[in-house]
Enzyme design. Structure first.
Site, PDB file in Angstrom:
ATOM      1  N   LYS A 198       0.844  -1.204   0.000  1.00 25.90           N
ATOM      2  CA  LYS A 198       0.000   0.000   0.000  1.00 25.90           C
ATOM      3  C   LYS A 198       0.877   1.252   0.000  1.00 25.90           C
ATOM      4  CE  LYS A 198      -3.765  -2.493   2.226  1.00 25.90           C
ATOM      5  NZ  LYS A 198      -4.568  -2.764   3.440  1.00 25.90           N
TER       6      LYS A 198
ATOM      7  N   GLN B  22      -4.634  -1.593   9.685  1.00 24.05           N
ATOM      8  CA  GLN B  22      -4.519  -2.914   9.074  1.00 24.05           C
ATOM      9  C   GLN B  22      -5.024  -3.990  10.033  1.00 24.05           C
ATOM     10  OE1 GLN B  22      -3.645  -3.384   5.886  1.00 24.05           O
ATOM     11  NE2 GLN B  22      -3.848  -5.604   6.004  1.00 24.05           N
TER      12      GLN B  22
ATOM     13  N   ASP C 279     -11.049   2.569   3.960  1.00 26.86           N
ATOM     14  CA  ASP C 279     -11.283   1.122   3.851  1.00 26.86           C
ATOM     15  C   ASP C 279     -12.770   0.820   3.663  1.00 26.86           C
ATOM     16  OD1 ASP C 279      -9.196  -0.719   3.830  1.00 26.86           O
ATOM     17  OD2 ASP C 279      -8.845  -0.565   5.995  1.00 26.86           O
TER      18      ASP C 279
END
Ligand code: GUN
Length: 292
Positions: free
Chosen positions: A52, A96, A119
């Site tokens: 990412k 995460q 997200d």
């Protein structure tokens, strides 16, 4: 069989994003800024977060990686989230998953401001998505939608079977494909661990999406000839003959399906790179201050 090459498509889209960032820079606008929070030392998470951050660099975004050890307390993680919520320079951020066991993922997720939730995991964004309102869409299902769209795979009126009902893949995937739109307008069946006679469902699927986390579970007997197969699984399977001691495989037995399906995503190089691109697209949206 057509290989649905997520890696190549992701590179194309990243190039488009890079050009858009160049335009923003020329116009003196704000460069998109993504922050990622990584707690603990889960080896797969390390790889995903590194991807990412590298992808941000590739398209010219600013990125910040906040790393903490596995002993970090929930309150410390919540403090980081609050700080990122309030930092006007950070357009969007992700925490995460998985988090270490002593940290409650729901509590952390609920603390993220929906406007920065690139997200798409918070209740506001999931609710907006379900209602068909502008929202940050969860990265993996949205990456698959982009892939279906760019490869021109028709979904309208098709039988789609999704294997797996997770909050971040299976459930939002089933919602997005059954909604009005293109891709969309499909008839969706969501199968999970309590489904009886899964094969009876999967054999009817024009499009089969496997997100169940069981290595190479989907074999040729489960698939209709000519189906399109999307493999979301990224499983580490022990393999002493490999230098790392494991190999990566999907939820699909690629070799057995190759002779009978019309199109399929490989693992790696299929859905994974599209997921990262979705996150970048959400971050660009966030930097423009638009939920759409
Ligand atoms: N872990 C596995 N997939 C994801 C994802 O898309 N986002 C975050 N934050 N964690 C994950």
């Amino acid at each position: 069989m057509q290989v649905l090459d997520g890696k190549a498509l992701a590179e194309t889209i990243k190039e488009e994003l890079r050009q858009e960032v160049d335009q923003i820079r020329l116009a003196g606008g704000k460069i998109p800024h993504l922050a990622a929070v990584l707690v603990g030392a889960d080896p797969a998470s390390e790889v995903y977060v590194r991807n990412k951050v590298q992808s941000c660099e590739q398209v010219g975004f600013q990125s910040t990686l906040i790393r903490r050890g596995s002993e970090t307390t929930q309150e410390e993680v919540l403090e980081i989230v609050r700080r990122l919520n309030d930092d006007p320079d950070v357009d969007g951020f992700i925490v995460q998953l998985p988090l270490p066991k002593h940290i409650d993922e729901d509590t952390v997720n609920l603390a993220i401001r929906p406007e920065k939730d690139v997200d798409g995991f918070t209740p506001v964004n999931i609710g907006r998505m379900t209602l068909g309102l502008p929202a940050y869409l969860p990265a993996t299902p949205n990456g698959i939608m982009t892939m279906l769209e760019r490869y021109g795979i028709e979904t309208e009126g098709k039988e789609v079977v999704v294997l797996g009902r997770s909050n971040i893949v299976g459930t939002p995937m089933s919602i997005l494909l059954s909604r009005k739109g293109n891709p969309g307008n499909a008839t969706v069946t969501l199968c999970h661990s309590r489904t009886q006679d899964m094969a009876a469902h999967t054999r009817r699927a024009d499009i089969l999406i496997a997100a169940i986390g069981i290595p190479e579970m989907v074999t040729a007997e489960l698939v209709k000839p000519g189906a399109v197969v999307i493999d979301v699984g990224i499983n580490r399977v022990e393999d002493a003959s490999r230098s790392r001691g494991f190999r990566l495989c999907g939820d699909v037995d690629y070799a057995s399906l190759e002779p009978i399906v019309s199109a399929m995503t490989p693992v790696p190089g299929g859905v994974g790179p599209m997921t990262v691109v979705s996150l970048l697209m959400n971050t660009l949206k966030a930097s423009k201050g638009r939920l759409s």
